[in-house]
Structures are given as C-alpha cells and as structure tokens.
Design a protein around this motif. Structure first.
Motif, PDB file in Angstrom:
ATOM      1  N   ASN A  94      43.117  40.993  37.682  1.00 32.02           N
ATOM      2  CA  ASN A  94      41.768  41.561  37.640  1.00 32.02           C
ATOM      3  C   ASN A  94      40.790  40.796  38.513  1.00 32.02           C
ATOM      4  OD1 ASN A  94      42.436  43.639  35.868  1.00 32.02           O
ATOM      5  ND2 ASN A  94      42.087  42.371  34.059  1.00 32.02           N
ATOM      6  N   ILE A  95      40.879  39.470  38.517  1.00 31.66           N
ATOM      7  CA  ILE A  95      39.941  38.684  39.319  1.00 31.66           C
ATOM      8  C   ILE A  95      40.083  39.020  40.799  1.00 31.66           C
ATOM      9  CG2 ILE A  95      41.509  36.696  39.481  1.00 31.66           C
ATOM     10  CD1 ILE A  95      38.976  34.916  39.442  1.00 31.66           C
ATOM     11  N   ASP A  96      41.325  39.262  41.245  1.00 29.68           N
ATOM     12  CA  ASP A  96      41.538  39.583  42.662  1.00 29.68           C
ATOM     13  C   ASP A  96      41.208  41.038  42.964  1.00 29.68           C
ATOM     14  OD1 ASP A  96      42.403  36.984  43.443  1.00 29.68           O
ATOM     15  OD2 ASP A  96      44.299  37.376  42.409  1.00 29.68           O
ATOM     16  N   ASN A  97      41.354  41.927  41.976  1.00 31.86           N
ATOM     17  CA  ASN A  97      40.875  43.297  42.152  1.00 31.86           C
ATOM     18  C   ASN A  97      39.364  43.305  42.379  1.00 31.86           C
ATOM     19  OD1 ASN A  97      42.530  45.917  41.854  1.00 31.86           O
ATOM     20  ND2 ASN A  97      43.551  44.533  40.415  1.00 31.86           N
ATOM     21  N   ILE A  98      38.649  42.515  41.592  1.00 28.30           N
ATOM     22  CA  ILE A  98      37.191  42.459  41.756  1.00 28.30           C
ATOM     23  C   ILE A  98      36.827  41.828  43.098  1.00 28.30           C
ATOM     24  CG2 ILE A  98      35.050  41.520  40.809  1.00 28.30           C
ATOM     25  CD1 ILE A  98      36.416  41.614  38.043  1.00 28.30           C
ATOM     26  N   ALA A  99      37.538  40.755  43.456  1.00 32.60           N
ATOM     27  CA  ALA A  99      37.236  40.066  44.711  1.00 32.60           C
ATOM     28  C   ALA A  99      37.606  40.886  45.935  1.00 32.60           C
ATOM     29  CB  ALA A  99      37.977  38.727  44.746  1.00 32.60           C
ATOM     30  N   PHE A 100      38.413  41.929  45.762  1.00 29.98           N
ATOM     31  CA  PHE A 100      38.855  42.733  46.902  1.00 29.98           C
ATOM     32  C   PHE A 100      37.677  43.325  47.667  1.00 29.98           C
ATOM     33  CE2 PHE A 100      40.399  46.594  48.960  1.00 29.98           C
ATOM     34  CZ  PHE A 100      41.513  46.110  49.633  1.00 29.98           C
ATOM     35  N   ARG A 114      36.706  34.050  44.811  1.00 27.37           N
ATOM     36  CA  ARG A 114      36.971  33.995  43.375  1.00 27.37           C
ATOM     37  C   ARG A 114      35.794  33.352  42.638  1.00 27.37           C
ATOM     38  NH1 ARG A 114      42.646  32.868  40.882  1.00 27.37           N
ATOM     39  NH2 ARG A 114      43.821  34.704  41.548  1.00 27.37           N
ATOM     40  N   ASP A 115      35.207  32.327  43.229  1.00 26.73           N
ATOM     41  CA  ASP A 115      34.049  31.671  42.609  1.00 26.73           C
ATOM     42  C   ASP A 115      32.872  32.633  42.503  1.00 26.73           C
ATOM     43  OD1 ASP A 115      35.410  29.308  42.271  1.00 26.73           O
ATOM     44  OD2 ASP A 115      34.612  28.371  44.096  1.00 26.73           O
ATOM     45  N   ILE A 116      32.683  33.463  43.526  1.00 27.36           N
ATOM     46  CA  ILE A 116      31.618  34.469  43.480  1.00 27.36           C
ATOM     47  C   ILE A 116      31.852  35.421  42.314  1.00 27.36           C
ATOM     48  CG2 ILE A 116      30.639  36.466  44.687  1.00 27.36           C
ATOM     49  CD1 ILE A 116      31.119  34.950  47.313  1.00 27.36           C
ATOM     50  N   VAL A 117      33.121  35.841  42.148  1.00 28.36           N
ATOM     51  CA  VAL A 117      33.459  36.740  41.043  1.00 28.36           C
ATOM     52  C   VAL A 117      33.188  36.072  39.705  1.00 28.36           C
ATOM     53  CG1 VAL A 117      35.349  37.930  39.876  1.00 28.36           C
ATOM     54  CG2 VAL A 117      35.141  38.068  42.360  1.00 28.36           C
ATOM     55  N   LEU A 118      33.618  34.819  39.550  1.00 25.57           N
ATOM     56  CA  LEU A 118      33.435  34.101  38.287  1.00 25.57           C
ATOM     57  C   LEU A 118      31.951  33.953  37.953  1.00 25.57           C
ATOM     58  CD1 LEU A 118      36.198  31.351  38.660  1.00 25.57           C
ATOM     59  CD2 LEU A 118      36.221  33.316  37.110  1.00 25.57           C
ATOM     60  N   ASN A 119      31.143  33.641  38.952  1.00 25.55           N
ATOM     61  CA  ASN A 119      29.699  33.512  38.723  1.00 25.55           C
ATOM     62  C   ASN A 119      29.086  34.852  38.350  1.00 25.55           C
ATOM     63  OD1 ASN A 119      29.647  30.760  39.272  1.00 25.55           O
ATOM     64  ND2 ASN A 119      29.315  31.075  41.471  1.00 25.55           N
ATOM     65  N   ILE A 121      30.619  37.445  36.914  1.00 27.61           N
ATOM     66  CA  ILE A 121      31.069  37.808  35.567  1.00 27.61           C
ATOM     67  C   ILE A 121      30.260  37.051  34.519  1.00 27.61           C
ATOM     68  CG2 ILE A 121      33.003  37.666  33.950  1.00 27.61           C
ATOM     69  CD1 ILE A 121      33.220  39.925  36.015  1.00 27.61           C
ATOM     70  N   ARG A 122      30.021  35.779  34.760  1.00 26.83           N
ATOM     71  CA  ARG A 122      29.217  34.979  33.821  1.00 26.83           C
ATOM     72  C   ARG A 122      27.788  35.496  33.745  1.00 26.83           C
ATOM     73  NH1 ARG A 122      28.905  30.432  36.467  1.00 26.83           N
ATOM     74  NH2 ARG A 122      26.842  30.975  37.233  1.00 26.83           N
ATOM     75  N   ASP A 123      27.188  35.771  34.910  1.00 26.31           N
ATOM     76  CA  ASP A 123      25.800  36.238  34.938  1.00 26.31           C
ATOM     77  C   ASP A 123      25.644  37.603  34.278  1.00 26.31           C
ATOM     78  OD1 ASP A 123      25.149  33.941  36.291  1.00 26.31           O
ATOM     79  OD2 ASP A 123      25.075  34.886  38.277  1.00 26.31           O
ATOM     80  N   MET A 124      26.684  38.430  34.347  1.00 28.14           N
ATOM     81  CA  MET A 124      26.616  39.764  33.769  1.00 28.14           C
ATOM     82  C   MET A 124      26.994  39.783  32.284  1.00 28.14           C
ATOM     83  SD  MET A 124      25.476  41.683  36.145  1.00 28.14           S
ATOM     84  CE  MET A 124      24.603  40.245  36.809  1.00 28.14           C
ATOM     85  N   GLY A 125      27.357  38.615  31.741  1.00 25.00           N
ATOM     86  CA  GLY A 125      27.725  38.560  30.333  1.00 25.00           C
ATOM     87  C   GLY A 125      29.071  39.202  30.032  1.00 25.00           C
ATOM     88  N   LEU A 148      33.999  48.678  37.765  1.00 24.86           N
ATOM     89  CA  LEU A 148      32.551  48.575  37.922  1.00 24.86           C
ATOM     90  C   LEU A 148      32.167  47.238  38.543  1.00 24.86           C
ATOM     91  CD1 LEU A 148      29.662  49.587  37.412  1.00 24.86           C
ATOM     92  CD2 LEU A 148      29.839  48.663  35.089  1.00 24.86           C
ATOM     93  N   ALA A 149      32.764  46.145  38.044  1.00 26.15           N
ATOM     94  CA  ALA A 149      32.444  44.822  38.586  1.00 26.15           C
ATOM     95  C   ALA A 149      32.808  44.721  40.059  1.00 26.15           C
ATOM     96  CB  ALA A 149      33.176  43.749  37.781  1.00 26.15           C
ATOM     97  N   ARG A 150      33.932  45.328  40.446  1.00 25.49           N
ATOM     98  CA  ARG A 150      34.355  45.284  41.851  1.00 25.49           C
ATOM     99  C   ARG A 150      33.316  45.921  42.767  1.00 25.49           C
ATOM    100  NH1 ARG A 150      39.873  48.166  43.462  1.00 25.49           N
ATOM    101  NH2 ARG A 150      38.608  50.012  43.050  1.00 25.49           N
ATOM    102  N   GLU A 151      32.704  47.007  42.307  1.00 27.81           N
ATOM    103  CA  GLU A 151      31.719  47.687  43.146  1.00 27.81           C
ATOM    104  C   GLU A 151      30.375  46.960  43.160  1.00 27.81           C
ATOM    105  OE1 GLU A 151      32.722  50.135  45.084  1.00 27.81           O
ATOM    106  OE2 GLU A 151      34.658  49.774  44.151  1.00 27.81           O
TER     107      GLU A 151
END
Length: 257
Positions: A94-100, A114-119, A121-125, A148-151
């Motif tokens: 999932n993390i790489d799907n979002i980072a795609f 990946r760090d951008i994704v993690l940040n 996800i954290r900011d979005m709760g 949704l997160a990927r977009e």
C-alpha cells in the motif's frame, strides 16, 4: 475568475449503428478553488463522460476547460474511479501504491517518496491504514482509502471522484464519507464528486449540480449551506430536509414524474 471553468462543453458519441448520440450539449460550470461540488443526474446523462473529459481521458467536441487559467493538459488532475481496487497495483504494498503518484518526481529517491507518504498519512489522521500490506490483503474500505491517498498525496489541482463508494455497504460508506470530508478539510483540494445517492451528494457538497437528461446541460445548481465540519447527525436534521426537498422536486421534474 473561477478556478475550474467549463465553457460550452459538448460531446457526441457514435452508437453501434454509427448514429450520433449527443451526451453533453453546451454545458457551462464554474467552480471555486477548494470547493466540493457534487454532480447528480439521471442515469446515462453523461456524468462520467464529463469527468473523463476534464481528466483529458477523452476529447471534447467543442468548448473549453481551464483550471486556474491553464489547459487541463497542463494541470495536475487526480481521479478516483468506481473500480478503485482495479486501479491499485496488486504486486505493490500500500505504501508504494500511494507513492506511485510521485513517480514523475525523479529528483526524489524511493525513500524520500515513502517519507512523503508517511508524513501525509500522519497529517491526514490515517495512521491505522496498513501500509505494509498488499491491497488484496485489505478490506474494500482500506483499498478505497489507499486509492484516495494516492491521488491526494501529490497535491492535484482538481480531484475527480466517480462514485467511489458505490461498492461499499451502508455503514462503511458513511465512514468513508467522514474520512473524505476530514481529509478534504486539511488539503483544501477542489473536488468534483459524482454520486447516485442524493443524501450523500448533499451531505458532502458546497455546491450540488443537477444535470438534465441527455444531452446534458446544467439543470440547476443548489448551494449547500450546512455548517462545517459536517456530522452524520445532519442527515436527520430539519436543515438537511429543507435542502433535500427542492432537489428532489427538480429531479422529479427532470425525469417527468
């Protein structure tokens, strides 16, 4: 000047007998930056066609579309489809799907993405999202959140959503509506959202756009002045029903009942 500006948009298809089938006819719509717009109308009126044209997936026959004064081909457009699970890559976690969606940024390494994704996800709760699982290991609701997160993670100018909750059961659908509103409030993304559910379309929107029968034009636009943040209790409030009644009357007028 509107942020998203649709002017005289028209589209005609050819049927199996090679006969013209007008779908959109001289459609005009203005959307403000950061606005949440629900699009509603009878079956086959061209709602999905309209989003596909905005996304540059199919060409328009005539008219023009601008996003912040630019052609759509020069804009960042996110799209969450009905079959969102099919748009996820089953061989990627999932993390790489979002980072795609960050793939085009060649200046950033895989770890940075990946760090951008993690940040994000954290900011979005969305800390409970199972990032180290594969999509097929997740529930439909979790897959939808990944899509949704990927977009959203790459900060699109406009996010298009074509009935993204249609395959979910009722309680999960309500939960996803709340997730979407919470995320949208933090990102201020301009969203066009297609729904076949009047309650859903009203509950989410700043503006409710009613399309006519095919070939579609804007039949009527309703301003949804429910306070934000929205809560599910609003669905049974007097204010909600006052908004819903004229919308239902307009829809009945369109379908001739």
């Amino acid at each position: 000047m509107p942020y998203l500006d649709l002017k005289n948009v028209s589209k005609t298809y050819q049927d199996a007998s090679d006969q013209p089938v007008p779908v959109l006819n001289d459609l005009n719509l203005d959307v403000n930056k950061g606005e949440f717009v629900s699009i509603f109308g009878p079956n086959g009126c061209g709602k999905s066609t309209l989003l596909n044209i905005i996304a540059d997936l199919i060409p328009l026959d005539s008219g023009a579309i601008r996003i912040d004064g630019k052609e759509t081909s020069k804009s960042k457009i996110g799209f969450v489809f009905q079959n969102y699970s099919d748009s996820l890559f089953p061989w990627l976690k999932n993390i790489d799907n979002i980072a795609f969606s960050l793939q085009a940024d060649s200046a950033k390494s895989k770890k940075q993405k990946r760090d951008i994704v993690l940040n994000f996800i954290r900011d979005m709760g969305l800390d409970n999202l199972p990032l180290d699982k594969y999509p097929y290991q997740c529930s439909a609701g979790q897959q939808q959140l990944v899509a949704l997160a990927r977009e959203l993670v790459y900060q699109p100018d406009v996010l298009l959503m074509d009935e993204p909750f249609v395959s979910l059961d009722y309680d999960r659908r309500l939960a996803q509506q709340e997730y979407l509103l919470n995320t949208w409030a933090k990102t201020n993304t301009t969203i066009l959202f297609i729904s076949h559910e009047i309650d859903e379309a009203i509950f989410l929107a700043d503006k409710f756009v009613m399309l006519s029968q095919r070939p579609s034009k804007i039949f009527k636009i309703f301003d949804i002045d429910l306070p934000r943040p929205r809560t599910l209790d609003m669905l049974v409030s007097e204010e909600f029903f006052k908004l819903k009644v004229p919308i239902l009357k307009s829809f009945k007028e369109i379908i001739g009942r």
